[in-house]
Enzyme design. Structure first.
Site, PDB file in Angstrom:
ATOM      1  N   GLN A 134      17.048 -21.922  -4.669  1.00 27.92           N
ATOM      2  CA  GLN A 134      17.644 -20.742  -5.317  1.00 27.92           C
ATOM      3  C   GLN A 134      18.799 -21.111  -6.248  1.00 27.92           C
ATOM      4  O   GLN A 134      19.253 -20.279  -7.024  1.00 27.92           O
ATOM      5  CB  GLN A 134      18.144 -19.749  -4.260  1.00 27.92           C
ATOM      6  N   SER A 161      12.308 -25.830  -7.097  1.00 30.97           N
ATOM      7  CA  SER A 161      10.998 -25.246  -7.372  1.00 30.97           C
ATOM      8  C   SER A 161      11.004 -24.556  -8.735  1.00 30.97           C
ATOM      9  O   SER A 161      11.874 -23.717  -9.000  1.00 30.97           O
ATOM     10  CB  SER A 161      10.683 -24.232  -6.270  1.00 30.97           C
ATOM     11  N   ALA A 162      10.027 -24.908  -9.588  1.00 32.28           N
ATOM     12  CA  ALA A 162      10.048 -24.452 -10.985  1.00 32.28           C
ATOM     13  C   ALA A 162       9.988 -22.934 -11.155  1.00 32.28           C
ATOM     14  O   ALA A 162      10.612 -22.380 -12.062  1.00 32.28           O
ATOM     15  CB  ALA A 162       8.885 -25.099 -11.745  1.00 32.28           C
ATOM     16  N   HIS A 163       9.247 -22.253 -10.274  1.00 31.61           N
ATOM     17  CA  HIS A 163       9.036 -20.814 -10.532  1.00 31.61           C
ATOM     18  C   HIS A 163      10.269 -19.957 -10.270  1.00 31.61           C
ATOM     19  O   HIS A 163      10.272 -18.760 -10.527  1.00 31.61           O
ATOM     20  CB  HIS A 163       7.815 -20.283  -9.763  1.00 31.61           C
ATOM     21  N   ASN A 178      18.561 -17.434  -0.158  1.00 27.47           N
ATOM     22  CA  ASN A 178      17.591 -16.637  -0.908  1.00 27.47           C
ATOM     23  C   ASN A 178      17.676 -15.142  -0.611  1.00 27.47           C
ATOM     24  O   ASN A 178      17.229 -14.333  -1.410  1.00 27.47           O
ATOM     25  CB  ASN A 178      16.162 -17.131  -0.653  1.00 27.47           C
ATOM     26  N   GLY A 204       8.909 -25.970  -3.634  1.00 29.23           N
ATOM     27  CA  GLY A 204      10.021 -26.050  -2.691  1.00 29.23           C
ATOM     28  C   GLY A 204       9.575 -26.329  -1.265  1.00 29.23           C
ATOM     29  O   GLY A 204      10.198 -27.127  -0.555  1.00 29.23           O
ATOM     30  N   THR A 205       8.501 -25.704  -0.858  1.00 26.26           N
ATOM     31  CA  THR A 205       8.047 -25.858   0.526  1.00 26.26           C
ATOM     32  C   THR A 205       7.664 -27.315   0.800  1.00 26.26           C
ATOM     33  O   THR A 205       8.065 -27.884   1.822  1.00 26.26           O
ATOM     34  CB  THR A 205       6.846 -24.920   0.792  1.00 26.26           C
ATOM     35  N   CYS A 240       8.971 -14.176   1.134  1.00 24.14           N
ATOM     36  CA  CYS A 240       7.989 -14.940   1.896  1.00 24.14           C
ATOM     37  C   CYS A 240       7.737 -14.321   3.257  1.00 24.14           C
ATOM     38  O   CYS A 240       6.773 -14.673   3.917  1.00 24.14           O
ATOM     39  CB  CYS A 240       8.457 -16.382   2.053  1.00 24.14           C
ATOM     40  N   THR A 279      -3.305 -36.656  -8.183  1.00 24.91           N
ATOM     41  CA  THR A 279      -3.182 -36.555  -9.642  1.00 24.91           C
ATOM     42  C   THR A 279      -2.109 -35.532  -9.987  1.00 24.91           C
ATOM     43  O   THR A 279      -2.091 -34.426  -9.439  1.00 24.91           O
ATOM     44  CB  THR A 279      -4.545 -36.147 -10.253  1.00 24.91           C
TER      45      THR A 279
END
Ligand code: PLP
Length: 387
Positions: free
Chosen positions: A186, A206-208, A158, A72-73, A332, A244
């Protein structure tokens, strides 16, 4: 109850077992570099393109509009900084102006600060008591500054879970010919998103935050937008994001996106019910507590409160000793006892803001856990207040 009760899903989520299983072969079996010409690399390339198609479908985008990033960042930094560069290029060095809100994540706020140092104008739209951006403010700011090049407003907050009026902002941005970016970190995987319907030009995820691995995300960029590259190097991601590819991460994110969208309706119904049970008890059984954020426009999993006369930080530490993981604000920015910028922006006084606790649920939580947590929060708040 000896097992840990995890209630900090806005900070991060467990990588789902199905996701971990999908990723595994791309670590030790199909480990070829997707940029190579031999068939072994083709396996990785195919897996990346499959994930791109899955993700594109979830937001009604085209696969070629999805760019994989480190999270996300990075997506937020890319969208903001390169939207300003693009404006500068087209407008012979003019710096441009961004409209955003004071309740954004620091990935946006600190990017804006950086851009401000470089001469870009930044306006922070006012938000109402629930944290929703005021549309009239956006209209006025666009009229006042002829160099507005971007509106960036988060999809959902968030800290307090408030869902922003993204559809209306998108419509306005389109009408006034300004780019529209939304930080959907979020929201993605938790709410249905349609970039066509909402006129979204760029979107970060963001995946997490939705059952995927950490360190991977994406930026959706509408095809017509010639957004310059942010990370320079090789030709990956159509020459727009060098390096990569994180193949296992991208595969995992694709799987997590698929599962999240398949389960979204069922899971959010369950999570909302549990959240409401917990919130009801806290508000009924504890004095001097407010629930922050919007009642109506709210993520199903968010329950955020301010308790008068305690510090949220200390309460979170005490709850940890009882096996309960919650946050005292944005994950964060923990470590500082400053009032949360979000709570300040919605007008919460320091005496209350210091006692902020954010509880964010996931599909694995149970009713039994909610009852246990309600009791423990009651106990901790009582002990801290000394009565
Ligand atoms: N934007 C929002 C709204 C977030 O909640 C977060 C993480 O908490 C981020 C951006 C940053 O995402 P990442 O952790 O993938 O860099």
């Amino acid at each position: 109850m000896s097992k840990m009760i995890y209630l900090d899903h806005a900070a991060t989520t467990r990588t789902l077992p199905e996701v971990a299983a999908a990723m595994e072969p791309y670590q030790d079996i199909y480990y070829g570099n997707p940029s190579t010409i031999y068939e072994f690399g083709e396996k990785s390339r195919e897996a990346i393109e499959y994930a791109r198609r899955v993700i594109a479908k979830t937001i009604r985008a085209r696969p070629e509009e999805i760019y994989f990033t480190s999270g996300g960042t990075e997506s937020d930094n890319w969208a903001l900084k390169e939207a300003v560069h693009l404006y500068e290029r087209v407008n012979h060095g003019k710096k441009g102006h961004i409209l955003t809100t004071p309740v954004e994540h620091h990935a946006i706020l600190n990017s804006c600060e950086e851009l401000k140092q470089m001469g870009c104008g930044i306006s922070y739209l006012h938000v109402d008591q629930s944290g929703r951006a005021l549309l009239a403010d956006a209209e006025n700011a666009i009229s006042e500054h002829e160099d507005v090049c971007l509106i960036s407003v988060m999809y959902a907050n968030n800290e307090i879970g408030t869902i922003e009026p993204v559809d209306e902002l998108g419509r306005m941005a389109k009408k006034r010919q300004v780019l529209f970016h939304t930080d959907a970190v979020q929201a993605y995987g938790h709410l249905p998103i349609n970039v066509q319907r909402d006129n979204i030009d760029m979107l970060s995820a963001s995946a997490h935050k939705f059952g995927g691995p950490k360190g991977v995300g994406f930026l959706y960029i509408r095809k017509e937008i010639n957004l310059p590259a942010f990370v320079h190097g090789g030709a990956q991601e159509s020459n727009r994001r060098a390096g990569t590819e994180n193949v296992p991460g991208i595969v995992g994110m694709g799987k997590a996106a698929e599962l999240a969208h398949k389960r979204m309706r069922m899971e959010s119904r369950k999570i909302r019910y549990l959240r409401d049970c917990l919130a009801y008890r806290i508000l009924q059984e504890i004095e001097d507590v407010v629930m922050t954020g919007s009642r109506r426009y709210r993520l199903a999993n968010n329950a955020s409160f301010c308790f008068k006369g305690i510090t949220g930080e200390a309460a979170a530490i005490l709850l940890d000793t009882q096996g309960i993981c919650v946050s005292s604000g944005s994950a964060c920015s923990t470590g500082s006892l400053e009032d949360s910028h979000v709570l300040t922006a919605i007008g919460i006084e320091s005496e209350w803001a210091q006692g902020a606790i954010r509880i964010t649920l996931g599909a694995e939580n149970t009713k039994e856990e909610m009852d246990y947590v309600a009791e423990k929060i009651k106990m901790v708040v009582k002990d801290m207040r000394g009565h």
